[in-house]
Enzyme design. Structure first.
Site: not given
Ligand code: ADP
Ligand code: ZN
Length: 218
Positions: A13, A88, A122, A155, A166
């Site tokens: 995203k 969400r 990531r 992160r 998540r």
């Protein structure tokens, strides 16, 4: 254009919305980036949301909606906007309806195995939140942002336990929103990723072509 970019954590995203922002000159409101900045600055809002964000839990709707409204108020009149990470929950989707009329949903359809691979490698720029990946989307200089030369970091919620949490929340609470929007006849364009090493640019071009076909952009 009033759009939401929709997909699981790690679907891309942030990656696609920043590229669409450059290409289309629209504003992007990225909820996760906003919360991470506030946590870093240890602001009142940051203190309220920190424990949720670190655990990969949803920040309560009242807080998220308030933050969204504040950021939407700063979008120049007539400017397009892409919402990344909102809504969400069904509650958030219902509230959004009272705030703006959506033209389009950009759905990122990415298989689970790619998502897990991507999230665990990531890296994010500390300074401008640009997204990289140590394996599939490397910066030109290791650990340094191509755009602003900021330092990259991992992160805290990109660790295996929190990733599972998540993904489960996405499955249970967020993905049902697609049915909701289908019932409301909001147009959806779907971008399907099948290979882990496909660079974002060709998919961005495809999205752009589809947005043009639907006359959502010129
Ligand atoms: P992801 O990579 O999982 O899509 P984001 O960067 O969009 O993550 O969001 C990071 C975290 O910020 C979420 O795990 C959640 O704690 C919080 N958050 C972001 N957007 C929302 C939202 N719309 N409602 C509740 N919590 C949110
Ligand atoms: Zn940067």
């Amino acid at each position: 254009m009033k759009a939401i970019i929709f997909g699981a954590p790690g679907a891309g995203k942030g990656t696609y919305s920043t590229r669409l922002k450059t290409k289309l000159g629209v504003e992007v409101i990225a909820m996760g980036d906003i919360f991470r900045t506030q946590v870093k600055e240890n602001s009142e809002l940051g203190k309220k949301v920190q424990s949720y964000v670190e655990k990969g839990a949803l920040v309560p709707d009242e807080i998220v909606v308030e933050v969204l409204k504040q950021h939407l108020a700063k979008v120049p009149n007539g400017s397009g906007v892409i919402l990344d990470g909102f809504p969400r929950t069904l509650e958030q989707a219902k509230t959004l309806e009272t705030i703006l009329q959506l033209d389009i949903i950009i759905l990122l359809d990415v298989p689970d195995w790619i998502i897990i691979e991507r999230l665990s490698s990531r890296r994010i720029c500390k300074n401008c939140s640009a997204v990289y990946n140590t394996r599939f989307l490397k910066p030109k200089i290791e650990n340094i942002c191509d755009k602003c030369h900021g330092e990259l970091y991992q992160r805290p919620d990109d660790n295996p336990d929190v990733i599972q949490n998540r993904l489960k929340i996405y499955q249970d609470q967020t993905s049902p929103l697609l049915i909701y929007y289908k019932e409301k006849n909001v147009p959806i364009i779907t971008s399907k990723t099948t290979d882990i090493d496909t660079p974002p640019e060709p998919l961005v071009e495809q999205m752009f072509e589809e947005l043009k076909k639907l006359k959502i952009v010129n």
